[in-house]
Write a protein that holds these residues in place. Structure first.
Motif, PDB file in Angstrom:
ATOM      1  N   ALA A  27       6.438  69.875   7.382  1.00  0.00           N
ATOM      2  CA  ALA A  27       5.665  69.227   8.454  1.00  0.00           C
ATOM      3  C   ALA A  27       4.876  68.023   7.928  1.00  0.00           C
ATOM      4  O   ALA A  27       4.582  67.100   8.681  1.00  0.00           O
ATOM      5  N   SER A  39       7.098  64.956   8.139  1.00  0.00           N
ATOM      6  CA  SER A  39       7.693  64.668   9.437  1.00  0.00           C
ATOM      7  C   SER A  39       7.207  63.320   9.980  1.00  0.00           C
ATOM      8  O   SER A  39       5.992  63.108  10.151  1.00  0.00           O
ATOM      9  N   PRO A  40       8.124  62.392  10.292  1.00  0.00           N
ATOM     10  CA  PRO A  40       7.704  61.121  10.892  1.00  0.00           C
ATOM     11  C   PRO A  40       6.894  61.316  12.171  1.00  0.00           C
ATOM     12  O   PRO A  40       5.997  60.535  12.472  1.00  0.00           O
ATOM     13  N   ARG A  41       7.221  62.386  12.925  1.00  0.00           N
ATOM     14  CA  ARG A  41       6.446  62.660  14.138  1.00  0.00           C
ATOM     15  C   ARG A  41       4.960  62.798  13.799  1.00  0.00           C
ATOM     16  O   ARG A  41       4.102  62.217  14.449  1.00  0.00           O
ATOM     17  N   ASN A  42       4.677  63.584  12.766  1.00  0.00           N
ATOM     18  CA  ASN A  42       3.281  63.824  12.408  1.00  0.00           C
ATOM     19  C   ASN A  42       2.637  62.624  11.719  1.00  0.00           C
ATOM     20  O   ASN A  42       1.481  62.312  11.956  1.00  0.00           O
ATOM     21  N   PHE A  84       3.444  59.376  11.874  1.00  0.00           N
ATOM     22  CA  PHE A  84       3.354  58.084  12.556  1.00  0.00           C
ATOM     23  C   PHE A  84       3.012  58.177  14.051  1.00  0.00           C
ATOM     24  O   PHE A  84       2.852  57.169  14.701  1.00  0.00           O
ATOM     25  N   PHE A  85       2.955  59.378  14.577  1.00  0.00           N
ATOM     26  CA  PHE A  85       2.643  59.469  16.009  1.00  0.00           C
ATOM     27  C   PHE A  85       1.621  60.548  16.346  1.00  0.00           C
ATOM     28  O   PHE A  85       0.541  60.249  16.850  1.00  0.00           O
ATOM     29  N   ASP A  86       1.985  61.796  16.096  1.00  0.00           N
ATOM     30  CA  ASP A  86       1.153  62.918  16.526  1.00  0.00           C
ATOM     31  C   ASP A  86       0.105  63.216  15.467  1.00  0.00           C
ATOM     32  O   ASP A  86       0.428  63.760  14.416  1.00  0.00           O
ATOM     33  N   SER A 143       2.250  53.384  13.825  1.00  0.00           N
ATOM     34  CA  SER A 143       3.612  53.806  14.159  1.00  0.00           C
ATOM     35  C   SER A 143       4.686  52.849  13.618  1.00  0.00           C
ATOM     36  O   SER A 143       5.763  53.279  13.243  1.00  0.00           O
ATOM     37  N   VAL A 175       6.790  53.393  10.228  1.00  0.00           N
ATOM     38  CA  VAL A 175       7.939  54.282  10.028  1.00  0.00           C
ATOM     39  C   VAL A 175       9.134  53.501   9.455  1.00  0.00           C
ATOM     40  O   VAL A 175       9.899  54.044   8.643  1.00  0.00           O
ATOM     41  N   PHE A 233       9.325  59.734  18.499  1.00  0.00           N
ATOM     42  CA  PHE A 233       8.852  60.467  17.322  1.00  0.00           C
ATOM     43  C   PHE A 233       9.045  61.978  17.438  1.00  0.00           C
ATOM     44  O   PHE A 233       9.166  62.653  16.422  1.00  0.00           O
ATOM     45  N   TYR A 234       9.078  62.496  18.655  1.00  0.00           N
ATOM     46  CA  TYR A 234       9.329  63.932  18.793  1.00  0.00           C
ATOM     47  C   TYR A 234      10.708  64.293  18.242  1.00  0.00           C
ATOM     48  O   TYR A 234      10.924  65.412  17.787  1.00  0.00           O
ATOM     49  N   LEU A 237      12.097  62.694  15.716  1.00  0.00           N
ATOM     50  CA  LEU A 237      12.125  62.445  14.270  1.00  0.00           C
ATOM     51  C   LEU A 237      11.286  63.501  13.550  1.00  0.00           C
ATOM     52  O   LEU A 237      10.416  63.193  12.755  1.00  0.00           O
ATOM     53  N   ASP A 238      11.541  64.725  13.867  1.00  0.00           N
ATOM     54  CA  ASP A 238      10.734  65.812  13.318  1.00  0.00           C
ATOM     55  C   ASP A 238      11.654  66.884  12.737  1.00  0.00           C
ATOM     56  O   ASP A 238      12.299  67.614  13.500  1.00  0.00           O
ATOM     57  N   PRO A 239      11.734  66.994  11.423  1.00  0.00           N
ATOM     58  CA  PRO A 239      12.626  68.012  10.839  1.00  0.00           C
ATOM     59  C   PRO A 239      12.327  69.422  11.347  1.00  0.00           C
ATOM     60  O   PRO A 239      13.235  70.242  11.483  1.00  0.00           O
ATOM     61  N   ASN A 240      11.053  69.667  11.632  1.00  0.00           N
ATOM     62  CA  ASN A 240      10.675  71.003  12.109  1.00  0.00           C
ATOM     63  C   ASN A 240      11.321  71.335  13.449  1.00  0.00           C
ATOM     64  O   ASN A 240      11.588  72.491  13.745  1.00  0.00           O
ATOM     65  N   ARG A 246       4.189  73.074  14.965  1.00  0.00           N
ATOM     66  CA  ARG A 246       3.561  72.273  16.027  1.00  0.00           C
ATOM     67  C   ARG A 246       4.423  72.327  17.274  1.00  0.00           C
ATOM     68  O   ARG A 246       5.004  71.326  17.690  1.00  0.00           O
TER      69      ARG A 246
END
Lengths: 544, 232
Positions: A276, A279-282, A284-286, A303, A306, B130-131, B133-136, B145
């Protein structure tokens, strides 16, 4: 370095210091539970040589059922001495730590990347102005201090590859980092062993220095031994890990029926937590799920980063023979380990070293992208657009939205309340009870900002933990500070006394106002203009 | 890292394609998309490792476009340009903050229009991107998450994660052009896809398979001690 380069470096450093000190006392406008605790302990140590429980110079500070690494508190003492017991003094150590990190980053990258000034300054800029870096170095947190010591240690370790005598201060700083923050207790030890292993051939030539450095590192770790059996050393990890049988039974799902199920559950949980942090999501965004540790609408990086992040990984592997790159890859791999051992999702504060390492990767990506553009004006224009966009995003998200939307994470209303009580003559001599059911830090925050006599507080809090300072975990404490008491409201007893009861709408309901004939005295609004706290006077005579 | 696509590697790809829960869910819910994704996985694998012929490349684009069309038709995120009541409240509150702090810088037509009509939409587009781009999301059903209001489901077995990571690094190091182009196009399409789409971000399925297979091939080569000049 040329004069032009020195001027650019000075500008970047000055700007990174300025962005950390600008409105430091008002953004964030208040003190969170840890800051209030560290601030008051620093004030108490300064005045009496003991913390708020009457413990003389503790190895680790007890605080609300847990323990705080000691270094931040000790370093806040000079800040309180010079600036007084205020918000700025508590934030200052963190801000200066952030500045030290930027300076050390330039040193590492300039010397570690063949004196490539442009790349080194770019890395320093990313470290200096990344959202995570601004956020965590503008409020008092042990993690920023831990990062500063770790980065200093890493810088000196890299220098030691050319001048071996740097190995000694490097070992010292890395060891000291373990007293600054919990994550560093694990990372520092793994880094020390790993660094020696990675550069064994080189370091092996200087056995004496190696042994001396190892001794220094071990000596700095010795204070941990004092508390190792008390429970205080591992208390935090016990609170947040997922290793227990109970957690496995609750969350193990199908693995509960497998042989070695618990082991597999721990491996799976560790993997999910560990990954986690990549994770790019975490990234660069969330942002961090806890509002106190995140900037609205902005994650730990911008963002757009990335894109250079992925390009930077390509560059990283292409140059993996450089010692700095080896150290970076190793740091990236080990730094999420402490955070991945806990069940909190994407707890950014525990992985500042990882975020710092990512800044290098992102800067590598930006540098390579810009190098691909041969037309100078296009390169300058693009850089300018990116800088302006980032600056605007940061200003809007941090200096506006964070200020308003996160103010209550730092107890802003309670600070306003204290100012109101102290300035309003109508309430002089009256007794107040502030409900702290959902906000246990109310008492210590007020004690710090009121500069409440530490000797008196030690008399109240001390007896509960005498001889059990490192072992007892109870934290139900009543803060009785002259005319202000911070504790849960007792609806049996309090309405029959002449008091002013203060709380939010959950603490004092409409029905309770009617039942106990409470009279509204004042309202305290938060920064957004909404009423957050209300003060009601009791009517004991009418009740009788 | 170069190698010939042997039957052995094709079988490995086949094992990865069918050895996950995701494809079975897709096949059960939409057979056409499932079959197209399997073909796309093979074509992409060939494109990444060697280079397909013109006809195969054309077929790859055609299948990609078809899947994009079908998924967007069903799973298009209609909320991108519509603000919910909750979002409007937040927008109005923030309007107040900006007015106080920025004054004229905010109270001009461009800023006001941007704040009212564009900022939320851009946020949602970024979120959709980005959702994915999440390995999880792919290995742990988005744990730790999990997203509110989204029915998360496991896609790949989590023990394949190390191979995915190795494959990802190999792709970044050696096969960045074909994987990069596919990744960019997939990302662009997926920003319009509702995060709660019942089949998940299906266009990422072929790419995930290829990265896992690359990782597996590399790991097996290490085990067999036949790395052949590969340096990481």
């Amino acid at each position: 370095m040329s004069i032009r380069e020195i001027i650019i470096l000075a500008l970047v450093l000055a700007l990174s210091l300025l962005v950390r000190l600008y409105q430091l006392d008002t953004i964030p406008f208040g003190l969170n539970i840890d800051e209030a605790s560290m601030g008051y302990n620093a004030y108490s140590l300064l005045e009496t040589g003991k913390d708020r429980y009457g413990q003389a110079f503790p190895v680790i500070f007890r605080s609300f059922g847990s323990f705080q690494a000691p270094l931040y508190t000790y370093l806040t003492i000079p800040a309180v001495l010079l600036l007084g017991a205020n918000i700025f003094a508590v934030h200052l150590v963190s801000a200066l730590s952030g500045f030290i990190v930027v300076c050390a980053t330039f040193l590492i990258s300039y010397l570690g990347l063949k004196k490539n000034f442009k790349l080194a300054i770019l890395i320093s800029m990313v470290v200096g102005f990344a959202p995570w870096s601004i956020l965590f170095t503008r409020f008092g947190t042990e993690a920023s201090l831990g990062l500063a010591f770790s980065v200093l240690g890493i810088a000196l370790f890299i220098l030691s590859l050319n001048k071996i005598y740097f190995f000694l201060p490097a070992s010292f700083f890395l060891g000291i980092a373990t007293h600054a923050y919990y994550s560093e207790r694990i990372i520092s030890v793994i880094f020390f062993i790993g660094f020696n292993f990675l550069f064994f051939k080189k370091l092996h030539q200087y056995k004496k220095w190696l042994i001396l450095g190892t001794i220094i590192f071990i000596v700095t770790l010795l204070p941990h031994l004092i508390i190792i059996e008390s429970g205080a050393f591992t208390r935090r990890l016990e609170q947040v890990n997922y290793f227990s049988e109970e957690t496995f039974l609750q969350q193990g799902e199908n693995l509960r029926y497998f042989p070695l199920g618990r082991f597999l559950y721990i491996v799976r949980e560790f993997s999910s937590q560990y990954i986690a942090y990549f994770s790019p999501r975490n990234l660069f965004f969330d942002a961090d799920p806890q509002s106190a540790r995140s900037i609205p609408d902005l994650s730990v990086f911008y963002s757009w980063m990335v894109i250079p992040f992925f390009i930077g990984i390509h560059y990283l592997f292409k140059n993996s023979t450089l010692p700095l790159i080896k150290v970076l890859i190793f740091t990236v791999l080990i730094s999420p380990i402490p955070a991945a051992l806990t069940r909190d999702a994407f707890y950014t504060l525990r992985t500042l070293l990882l975020l710092w390492s990512f800044c290098f990767i992102i800067a590598f990506g930006i540098y390579n992208l810009l190098n691909k553009i041969s037309y100078l004006y296009l390169k300058l224009g693009l850089s300018l657009i990116i800088i302006i966009y980032s600056a605007v995003s940061l200003y809007i998200s941090y200096f506006i939205l964070f200020k308003y939307e996160r103010a209550e994470n730092f107890g802003n209303s309670y600070i306003k309340l204290l100012e109101f009580i102290e300035q309003n003559r109508n309430y002089q001599g009256k007794k107040f009870v502030i409900d702290n059911s959902r906000e246990p830090s109310v008492g210590i925050r007020i004690a710090y900002l009121k500069k409440y006599d530490p000797a008196k507080l030690q008399q109240t809090l001390g007896p509960n933990v005498r001889d059990r300072y490192y072992s007892t975990l109870e934290f139900e404490e009543v803060y009785s500070l002259d005319n202000i008491e911070a504790r849960p409201i007792s609806w049996k007893e309090d309405p029959s006394k002449q008091l002013i009861l203060i709380g939010d709408s959950l603490a004092i309901s409409d029905q309770q106002i009617i039942d106990h004939r409470l009279k509204l005295e004042f309202e305290i609004k938060n920064l957004s203009g909404q009423v957050n706290l209300r003060g009601y006077s009791t009517s004991p005579t009418q009740r009788e | 890292m170069t190698f010939q696509i042997t039957t052995y590697y094709r079988l490995l790809l086949l094992a990865v394609i069918f050895g996950n829960l995701w494809i079975w869910r897709i096949l059960r819910e939409n057979l056409l998309i499932g079959i197209l994704l399997i073909i796309l996985s093979f074509l992409l694998f060939k494109q990444v490792i060697t280079k397909v012929q013109k006809r195969q490349f054309f077929l790859l684009i055609l299948i990609f476009a078809t899947i994009s069309f079908i998924t967007l038709r069903v799973g298009f995120d209609n909320n991108i340009f519509v603000s919910s009541a909750e979002e409007k409240i937040q927008q109005n509150t923030r309007h107040g903050f900006y007015s106080v702090e920025l004054g004229k810088l905010f109270k001009n037509t461009i800023s006001l229009q941007f704040h009212k009509y564009l900022s939320t939409s851009i946020y949602k587009l970024e979120r959709n991107l980005f959702y994915n781009l999440d390995p999880n999301l792919y290995f742990f059903a988005a744990h730790p998450r999990e997203r509110a209001g989204v029915g998360e489901f496991g896609k790949y077995p989590w023990f394949l994660l190390p191979f995915f990571i190795i494959g990802l690094f190999l792709a970044i190091r050696y096969y960045y052009l074909p994987t990069g182009i596919y990744f960019i196009w997939t990302s662009l399409i997926s920003i319009f896809l509702n995060p709660g789409y019942y089949l998940g971000p299906v266009l990422f399925f072929p790419l995930m398979n290829i990265l896992i297979v690359l990782g597996l091939i590399f790991s097996l080569r290490i085990v067999k001690n036949k790395i052949g000049g590969v340096r990481l």
